[in-house]
Design a protein around this motif. Structure first.
Motif, short mmCIF file in Angstrom:
data_model
loop_
_atom_site.label_atom_id
_atom_site.label_comp_id
_atom_site.label_asym_id
_atom_site.label_seq_id
_atom_site.Cartn_x
_atom_site.Cartn_y
_atom_site.Cartn_z
N LEU A 259 0.83 -1.20 0.00
CA LEU A 259 0.00 0.00 0.00
C LEU A 259 0.86 1.25 0.00
O LEU A 259 0.55 2.24 -0.68
N GLU A 260 1.96 1.23 0.75
CA GLU A 260 2.89 2.36 0.76
C GLU A 260 3.46 2.60 -0.64
O GLU A 260 3.56 3.75 -1.09
N LEU A 261 3.85 1.52 -1.31
CA LEU A 261 4.38 1.66 -2.66
C LEU A 261 3.33 2.24 -3.59
O LEU A 261 3.62 3.14 -4.40
N TYR A 262 2.11 1.74 -3.47
CA TYR A 262 1.02 2.23 -4.31
C TYR A 262 0.80 3.73 -4.07
O TYR A 262 0.69 4.51 -5.02
N CYS A 263 0.74 4.12 -2.81
CA CYS A 263 0.51 5.54 -2.48
C CYS A 263 1.64 6.42 -2.99
O CYS A 263 1.42 7.54 -3.44
N ASP A 264 2.87 5.91 -2.90
CA ASP A 264 4.00 6.70 -3.39
C ASP A 264 3.87 6.94 -4.89
O ASP A 264 4.13 8.04 -5.37
N ARG A 265 3.46 5.91 -5.60
CA ARG A 265 3.39 6.03 -7.06
C ARG A 265 2.22 6.87 -7.53
O ARG A 265 2.37 7.72 -8.41
N VAL A 266 1.03 6.65 -6.99
CA VAL A 266 -0.15 7.33 -7.52
C VAL A 266 -0.41 8.67 -6.86
O VAL A 266 -1.23 9.44 -7.37
N ALA A 267 0.26 8.96 -5.75
CA ALA A 267 -0.03 10.21 -5.03
C ALA A 267 1.22 11.03 -4.74
O ALA A 267 1.31 12.19 -5.14
N SER A 268 2.20 10.46 -4.06
CA SER A 268 3.37 11.25 -3.71
C SER A 268 4.20 11.61 -4.94
O SER A 268 4.84 12.67 -4.98
N ALA A 269 4.18 10.76 -5.98
CA ALA A 269 4.86 11.12 -7.23
C ALA A 269 4.19 12.34 -7.86
O ALA A 269 4.86 13.22 -8.42
N VAL A 270 2.86 12.40 -7.77
CA VAL A 270 2.13 13.59 -8.24
C VAL A 270 2.57 14.80 -7.41
O VAL A 270 2.77 15.90 -7.95
N GLY A 271 2.76 14.59 -6.11
CA GLY A 271 3.22 15.66 -5.25
C GLY A 271 4.61 16.16 -5.65
O GLY A 271 4.88 17.36 -5.61
N ARG A 272 5.49 15.23 -6.04
CA ARG A 272 6.84 15.63 -6.43
C ARG A 272 6.83 16.48 -7.70
O ARG A 272 7.66 17.38 -7.85
N LEU A 273 5.90 16.20 -8.60
CA LEU A 273 5.73 17.06 -9.76
C LEU A 273 5.12 18.40 -9.34
O LEU A 273 5.55 19.46 -9.80
N SER A 274 4.16 18.34 -8.45
CA SER A 274 3.40 19.54 -8.07
C SER A 274 4.24 20.56 -7.33
O SER A 274 4.07 21.77 -7.53
N VAL A 275 5.15 20.10 -6.45
CA VAL A 275 5.92 21.08 -5.67
C VAL A 275 6.79 21.94 -6.58
O VAL A 275 7.12 23.09 -6.25
N ARG A 276 7.16 21.41 -7.74
CA ARG A 276 7.89 22.22 -8.71
C ARG A 276 6.96 23.28 -9.31
O ARG A 276 7.35 24.44 -9.46
N ALA A 277 5.75 22.87 -9.65
CA ALA A 277 4.80 23.82 -10.21
C ALA A 277 4.38 24.87 -9.19
O ALA A 277 4.12 26.02 -9.54
N PHE A 278 4.31 24.51 -7.92
CA PHE A 278 3.92 25.46 -6.87
C PHE A 278 4.95 26.56 -6.68
O PHE A 278 4.64 27.61 -6.12
N GLY A 279 6.21 26.32 -7.07
CA GLY A 279 7.27 27.30 -6.84
C GLY A 279 8.10 27.00 -5.62
O GLY A 279 8.81 27.88 -5.12
N LEU A 280 8.06 25.76 -5.14
CA LEU A 280 8.83 25.37 -3.97
C LEU A 280 10.23 24.86 -4.33
O LEU A 280 11.02 24.56 -3.44
#
Length: 288
Positions: A124-145
């Motif tokens: 479940l951790e692996l799944y969450c990392d791939r479908v959610a936290s990976a999206v977060g890693r893309l998003s923090v760049r777009a946010f300006g962080l």
């Protein structure tokens, strides 16, 4: 088509997709280039998620995901295919990491390969990392962080992606129990089922079990812990740069609060994001 000549019309097309998102308001308040990057990221996620959730032949769905991998090959080689042209501008401007797009596809592939049912916490951790936290890693760049063009994510943005991604995904899992069961899926962890004495792991059997609240409790607890950790990370970052994730967290925390108040015994009325709490978060952030 090259990186430099990729579509001017892409933001309009991706906004049409993004307007259906629970995160639309959070994306909408960003400055235009960052907003359009978030629309593009969401549109990509929607496209591959639709493949994962399709009920058609698994081999065809696998092939469809592999076609997106090929499109990424072309995109990062500077050869823009029409279907993925909407990603070209954000990738170039904000240095979006191909590995994170690939991770999202890998997560969707987990749903294509099998209907996930009672995974252990590690899976479940692996799944969450791939479908959610990976999206977060893309998003923090777009946010300006992250400095535009930086190859590595700094610690704080990486932690925000890790914690907020997992908080949102675990909340999704708890909210969508019945919808997932209709597809033959159950994302509640096996350890929680066993600790609650639930031996039949078939999705509909689990959802009818009187111990379902007990099964969901550790998932809810872990989601709250991730929200709290995300709050701590955001407290140390630029207020302007965290306005979008701040609203995302506030909206989804309201869903988690609603699930807590409702409980999980059938019949389970749908729980939706609180508009009042979302607007309140927006107003609070405006005066920070």
């Amino acid at each position: 088509m090259t990186m430099e000549s990729a579509t001017d019309a892409a933001p309009l097309r991706t906004q049409t997709v993004a307007v259906k998102s629970s995160f639309y308001l959070a994306m909408r308040i960003l400055e235009p280039a960052r907003r359009d990057a978030m629309y593009a990221i969401y549109a990509f996620c929607r496209a591959v998620d639709d493949i994962a959730d399709d009920e058609g032949d698994r081999a065809q769905r696998r092939e469809a995901l592999d076609q997106w991998r090929y499109d990424l090959d072309e995109l990062y080689a500077g050869r823009i295919r029409p279907r993925s042209a909407f990603l070209a501008g954000p990738v170039r401007r904000f240095g979006l990491d191909r590995a994170d797009f690939e991770a999202i596809i890998d997560g969707m592939a987990m749903d294509v390969e099998e209907d996930i049912c009672a995974p252990d916490w590690e899976k479940l951790e692996l799944y969450c990392d791939r479908v959610a936290s990976a999206v977060g890693r893309l998003s923090v760049r777009a946010f300006g962080l992250v400095d535009d063009g930086a190859k590595e994510l700094p610690t704080a943005p990486k932690l925000l992606a890790y914690h907020l991604g997992r908080a949102l995904q675990l909340t999704n899992i708890l909210r969508d129990l019945d919808e997932d069961a209709a597809r033959g899926r159950l994302y509640l962890p096996r350890e929680a089922l066993e600790e609650a004495g639930v031996s039949n792991h078939a999705p509909h059997a689990v959802l009818a079990n009187p111990a379902l609240d007990q099964v969901c409790a550790p998932v809810m607890s872990r989601a709250r812990e991730h929200f709290e950790q995300a709050d701590l990370v955001m407290a140390g970052l630029s207020k302007n740069a965290v306005k979008a994730p701040y609203l995302m967290a506030a909206g989804y925390r309201s869903i988690l609060d609603g699930l807590t108040a409702r409980g999980f015994a059938p019949p389970r009325a749908p729980v939706r994001m609180s508009r009042r709490k979302l607007v309140g978060a927006l107003l609070r952030h405006a005066f920070l």
